[in-house]
Design a protein around this motif. Structure first.
Motif, PDB file in Angstrom:
ATOM      1  N   PHE A 217      22.117  16.482  -0.022  1.00 50.22           N
ATOM      2  CA  PHE A 217      21.263  15.545   0.720  1.00 50.22           C
ATOM      3  C   PHE A 217      22.098  14.713   1.686  1.00 50.22           C
ATOM      4  CE2 PHE A 217      19.066  11.358   0.855  1.00 50.22           C
ATOM      5  CZ  PHE A 217      17.810  11.746   1.295  1.00 50.22           C
ATOM      6  N   LEU A 218      23.235  14.210   1.231  1.00 49.37           N
ATOM      7  CA  LEU A 218      24.091  13.401   2.100  1.00 49.37           C
ATOM      8  C   LEU A 218      24.725  14.248   3.205  1.00 49.37           C
ATOM      9  CD1 LEU A 218      25.738  11.113  -0.595  1.00 49.37           C
ATOM     10  CD2 LEU A 218      24.152  10.408   1.205  1.00 49.37           C
ATOM     11  N   ARG A 219      25.103  15.475   2.882  1.00 51.53           N
ATOM     12  CA  ARG A 219      25.642  16.362   3.930  1.00 51.53           C
ATOM     13  C   ARG A 219      24.584  16.650   4.983  1.00 51.53           C
ATOM     14  NH1 ARG A 219      28.322  18.920  -0.442  1.00 51.53           N
ATOM     15  NH2 ARG A 219      26.688  20.515  -0.556  1.00 51.53           N
ATOM     16  N   LEU A 220      23.344  16.840   4.544  1.00 49.40           N
ATOM     17  CA  LEU A 220      22.264  17.060   5.509  1.00 49.40           C
ATOM     18  C   LEU A 220      22.124  15.850   6.422  1.00 49.40           C
ATOM     19  CD1 LEU A 220      19.794  18.456   6.713  1.00 49.40           C
ATOM     20  CD2 LEU A 220      18.444  17.539   4.791  1.00 49.40           C
ATOM     21  N   ALA A 221      22.158  14.664   5.852  1.00 50.34           N
ATOM     22  CA  ALA A 221      22.061  13.448   6.681  1.00 50.34           C
ATOM     23  C   ALA A 221      23.180  13.416   7.715  1.00 50.34           C
ATOM     24  CB  ALA A 221      22.112  12.212   5.790  1.00 50.34           C
ATOM     25  N   ALA A 229      20.179  13.704  16.023  1.00 45.50           N
ATOM     26  CA  ALA A 229      18.844  13.345  15.546  1.00 45.50           C
ATOM     27  C   ALA A 229      18.804  11.853  15.193  1.00 45.50           C
ATOM     28  CB  ALA A 229      18.474  14.185  14.328  1.00 45.50           C
ATOM     29  N   PRO A 230      17.733  11.152  15.537  1.00 44.96           N
ATOM     30  CA  PRO A 230      17.640   9.713  15.274  1.00 44.96           C
ATOM     31  C   PRO A 230      17.242   9.405  13.833  1.00 44.96           C
ATOM     32  CG  PRO A 230      15.686  10.442  16.439  1.00 44.96           C
ATOM     33  CD  PRO A 230      16.588  11.643  16.344  1.00 44.96           C
ATOM     34  N   LEU A 231      18.018   9.913  12.886  1.00 42.88           N
ATOM     35  CA  LEU A 231      17.840   9.584  11.471  1.00 42.88           C
ATOM     36  C   LEU A 231      18.320   8.152  11.257  1.00 42.88           C
ATOM     37  CD1 LEU A 231      17.468  10.283   8.401  1.00 42.88           C
ATOM     38  CD2 LEU A 231      19.835  11.099   8.471  1.00 42.88           C
ATOM     39  N   THR A 232      17.449   7.307  10.715  1.00 44.08           N
ATOM     40  CA  THR A 232      17.828   5.901  10.553  1.00 44.08           C
ATOM     41  C   THR A 232      17.695   5.402   9.118  1.00 44.08           C
ATOM     42  OG1 THR A 232      15.602   5.184  11.205  1.00 44.08           O
ATOM     43  CG2 THR A 232      17.267   5.328  12.944  1.00 44.08           C
ATOM     44  N   GLY A 233      17.371   6.277   8.160  1.00 40.98           N
ATOM     45  CA  GLY A 233      17.269   5.821   6.787  1.00 40.98           C
ATOM     46  C   GLY A 233      17.189   6.964   5.793  1.00 40.98           C
ATOM     47  N   LEU A 234      17.481   6.636   4.523  1.00 38.44           N
ATOM     48  CA  LEU A 234      17.462   7.591   3.421  1.00 38.44           C
ATOM     49  C   LEU A 234      16.423   7.143   2.401  1.00 38.44           C
ATOM     50  CD1 LEU A 234      21.319   7.973   2.836  1.00 38.44           C
ATOM     51  CD2 LEU A 234      19.845   9.386   4.301  1.00 38.44           C
ATOM     52  N   GLY A 235      15.527   8.065   2.017  1.00 37.16           N
ATOM     53  CA  GLY A 235      14.526   7.769   1.003  1.00 37.16           C
ATOM     54  C   GLY A 235      14.852   8.476  -0.292  1.00 37.16           C
ATOM     55  N   THR A 236      14.873   7.733  -1.385  1.00 37.36           N
ATOM     56  CA  THR A 236      15.056   8.315  -2.712  1.00 37.36           C
ATOM     57  C   THR A 236      13.791   8.047  -3.516  1.00 37.36           C
ATOM     58  OG1 THR A 236      16.363   8.253  -4.751  1.00 37.36           O
ATOM     59  CG2 THR A 236      16.363   6.230  -3.424  1.00 37.36           C
ATOM     60  N   GLN A 237      13.103   9.117  -3.907  1.00 33.90           N
ATOM     61  CA  GLN A 237      11.778   8.962  -4.502  1.00 33.90           C
ATOM     62  C   GLN A 237      11.840   8.212  -5.835  1.00 33.90           C
ATOM     63  OE1 GLN A 237       9.632  12.688  -4.709  1.00 33.90           O
ATOM     64  NE2 GLN A 237      10.008  13.143  -2.541  1.00 33.90           N
ATOM     65  N   MET A 238      12.693   8.645  -6.742  1.00 36.98           N
ATOM     66  CA  MET A 238      12.895   8.001  -8.038  1.00 36.98           C
ATOM     67  C   MET A 238      11.680   8.140  -8.956  1.00 36.98           C
ATOM     68  SD  MET A 238      15.470   4.858  -7.193  1.00 36.98           S
ATOM     69  CE  MET A 238      16.260   5.097  -8.782  1.00 36.98           C
ATOM     70  N   HIS A 239      11.217   9.377  -9.128  1.00 40.55           N
ATOM     71  CA  HIS A 239      10.285   9.701 -10.212  1.00 40.55           C
ATOM     72  C   HIS A 239      11.157   9.953 -11.447  1.00 40.55           C
ATOM     73  CE1 HIS A 239       6.881   9.854  -7.543  1.00 40.55           C
ATOM     74  NE2 HIS A 239       7.489  10.723  -6.761  1.00 40.55           N
ATOM     75  N   LEU A 240      11.284   8.950 -12.277  1.00 35.36           N
ATOM     76  CA  LEU A 240      12.251   8.962 -13.376  1.00 35.36           C
ATOM     77  C   LEU A 240      11.559   9.180 -14.714  1.00 35.36           C
ATOM     78  CD1 LEU A 240      14.354   5.835 -12.302  1.00 35.36           C
ATOM     79  CD2 LEU A 240      14.605   8.218 -11.545  1.00 35.36           C
ATOM     80  N   SER A 250      22.683   3.637 -10.709  1.00 39.29           N
ATOM     81  CA  SER A 250      23.705   2.867  -9.989  1.00 39.29           C
ATOM     82  C   SER A 250      24.662   3.789  -9.248  1.00 39.29           C
ATOM     83  CB  SER A 250      24.472   1.984 -10.968  1.00 39.29           C
ATOM     84  OG  SER A 250      23.595   1.067 -11.597  1.00 39.29           O
ATOM     85  N   GLU A 251      25.046   4.886  -9.905  1.00 40.39           N
ATOM     86  CA  GLU A 251      25.953   5.850  -9.273  1.00 40.39           C
ATOM     87  C   GLU A 251      25.303   6.483  -8.050  1.00 40.39           C
ATOM     88  OE1 GLU A 251      27.907  10.088 -10.606  1.00 40.39           O
ATOM     89  OE2 GLU A 251      27.890   8.459 -12.072  1.00 40.39           O
ATOM     90  N   MET A 252      24.044   6.880  -8.183  1.00 38.23           N
ATOM     91  CA  MET A 252      23.322   7.469  -7.061  1.00 38.23           C
ATOM     92  C   MET A 252      23.218   6.492  -5.895  1.00 38.23           C
ATOM     93  SD  MET A 252      20.075   7.377  -5.487  1.00 38.23           S
ATOM     94  CE  MET A 252      18.917   6.823  -6.731  1.00 38.23           C
ATOM     95  N   MET A 253      22.876   5.240  -6.201  1.00 39.29           N
ATOM     96  CA  MET A 253      22.674   4.259  -5.138  1.00 39.29           C
ATOM     97  C   MET A 253      23.978   3.991  -4.389  1.00 39.29           C
ATOM     98  SD  MET A 253      19.769   2.789  -4.189  1.00 39.29           S
ATOM     99  CE  MET A 253      18.742   2.458  -5.627  1.00 39.29           C
ATOM    100  N   ARG A 254      25.086   3.956  -5.109  1.00 44.05           N
ATOM    101  CA  ARG A 254      26.383   3.764  -4.438  1.00 44.05           C
ATOM    102  C   ARG A 254      26.682   4.916  -3.490  1.00 44.05           C
ATOM    103  NH1 ARG A 254      28.175   1.965  -9.552  1.00 44.05           N
ATOM    104  NH2 ARG A 254      29.153   3.989  -9.937  1.00 44.05           N
ATOM    105  N   ASP A 255      26.386   6.142  -3.923  1.00 46.49           N
ATOM    106  CA  ASP A 255      26.648   7.297  -3.070  1.00 46.49           C
ATOM    107  C   ASP A 255      25.786   7.246  -1.806  1.00 46.49           C
ATOM    108  OD1 ASP A 255      28.514   8.239  -4.839  1.00 46.49           O
ATOM    109  OD2 ASP A 255      27.267   9.849  -5.651  1.00 46.49           O
ATOM    110  N   LEU A 256      24.508   6.959  -1.961  1.00 47.66           N
ATOM    111  CA  LEU A 256      23.639   6.891  -0.781  1.00 47.66           C
ATOM    112  C   LEU A 256      24.087   5.786   0.162  1.00 47.66           C
ATOM    113  CD1 LEU A 256      19.971   7.472  -2.047  1.00 47.66           C
ATOM    114  CD2 LEU A 256      21.722   9.147  -1.436  1.00 47.66           C
ATOM    115  N   ALA A 257      24.509   4.674  -0.403  1.00 45.65           N
ATOM    116  CA  ALA A 257      24.909   3.530   0.424  1.00 45.65           C
ATOM    117  C   ALA A 257      26.144   3.835   1.259  1.00 45.65           C
ATOM    118  CB  ALA A 257      25.165   2.318  -0.462  1.00 45.65           C
ATOM    119  N   SER A 258      26.916   4.855   0.879  1.00 49.02           N
ATOM    120  CA  SER A 258      28.183   5.133   1.563  1.00 49.02           C
ATOM    121  C   SER A 258      27.993   5.500   3.029  1.00 49.02           C
ATOM    122  CB  SER A 258      28.928   6.267   0.842  1.00 49.02           C
ATOM    123  OG  SER A 258      28.224   7.500   0.962  1.00 49.02           O
TER     124      SER A 258
END
Length: 354
Positions: A217-221, A229-240, A250-258
């Protein structure tokens, strides 16, 4: 979307604020919490999905007005609704949702423009002697985004682009006809043309369960950004599921925030019945659900302010959740059937300081 158990994480525990909030949640009664909580007082938008028919339920309308500051159309801005059986556009339901958001000074978030799982027969049987496939694809996005130009906080432009286990990108009618990356870039550029101000997202699920999927997902971004491409944000659904190991979020959120982009917790719910550990009793699963709601809030609160786009529930009350169709005994939402705050809502409020 079936949530599957992830490996144990080495991420650290919740902060003292988060632990105290979760502890308070576990001892709170729904009646007390109902009177005290107004999640929309958070420093960032709190959202919920709705269908047009939900707006006939005054109890839910009252709850939405007390608790949220952003609305997402649950499915009635999707192609399956917008393109009618005859191939024409229908906007009655999304227009009603948009009008409700405007009347209540709520942000409106668009979901979703391009999804591998939806390809309307009008596209599959397109007569290309009249219009080319790429032009029809662009025209659809221009029509939908353009209708709400200047009224949207953002759009999920491409939904669920990564394969289930994260070993690549999904194939679809769109990728086969326009190219795997090219159809996404075209969608983003067309959405930006139609609305120069809306934030534009890719959105996916199970990013907290599967590190390989998260990495893809991050490589695609990064590839989309590199393509212009004007990608301006990342959505994480979080059906847990309630038995998700502590630290996974917490680990996932840190990776996305990078990547430094705004992050949208876009479809949050926490199922009891999808838990893999069948040895856990319902009371223990409810305890874990509340603690996990607190952990999600804590991970989101740790983001830099400019990365906290919105925190959206996929069903504010249990009775409105899509998971009820899977199992009538599930109670995945932060508010119960009557709209009373559950311990998970109390935990979230404590973490967000409201």
């Amino acid at each position: 979307m079936v949530a599957t158990r992830a490996p144990q994480s080495s991420a650290g525990p919740l902060s003292r604020r988060g632990v105290l909030a979760c502890a308070a949640a576990l001892t709170a009664t729904p009646g007390w919490a109902q009177e005290q909580i107004a999640l929309k007082k958070a420093a960032f938008p709190i959202g919920a999905c709705v269908q047009a028919l939900h707006l006939d339920d005054q109890a839910l309308v009252d709850l939405l007005q007390r608790q949220v500051s952003q609305i997402t159309a649950e499915w009635q801005m999707n192609m399956e609704y917008v393109i009618g059986p005859d191939g024409g556009f229908q906007f009655d339901a999304p227009d009603r949702i948009a009008a409700f958001a405007q009347a209540n000074a709520m942000r409106l978030f668009g979901h979703t423009l391009v999804w591998y799982a939806q390809a309307h027969p009008a596209f599959e049987t397109l007569d290309e002697t009249r219009i080319g496939f790429g032009d029809a694809y662009r025209n659809y996005i221009l029509a939908v985004v353009g209708r709400y130009r200047g009224r949207m906080s953002g759009w999920n432009v491409v939904n669920e682009p990564v394969t289930e286990m994260g070993d690549g990108l999904r194939e679809s009618l769109w990728s086969r006809r326009l190219g795997q990356l090219e159809h996404m870039s075209l969608a983003f550029n067309t959405a930006r043309e139609a609305d120069p101000t809306a934030a534009l997202f890719i959105n996916d699920y199970n990013l907290e369960y599967f590190p390989a999927k998260r990495a893809t997902f991050l490589r695609l971004a990064e590839r989309l950004l590199a393509s212009g491409a004007p990608l301006t944000g990342l959505g994480t659904q979080m059906h847990l599921a309630a038995d998700l190991p502590r630290g996974s979020v917490s680990e996932m959120m840190r990776d996305l925030a990078s990547l430094g982009l705004p992050i949208h917790v876009s479809e949050l719910d926490i199922s009891l019945v999808r838990a893999d550990n069948k040895a856990l009793g319902r009371q223990e699963l409810q305890r874990r659900q509340s603690a996990l709601y607190g952990e999600v809030a804590e991970a989101f609160a740790r983001l830099r302010p400019n990365q906290r786009f919105a925190f959206t529930f996929w069903g504010l009350r249990d009775r409105d959740s899509w998971l009820r169709k899977e199992n009538a005994t599930d109670t995945p939402s932060p508010f119960d059937d009557l709209g009373r705050a559950k311990p998970g809502a109390v935990a979230i409020a404590g973490v967000f300081g409201i």
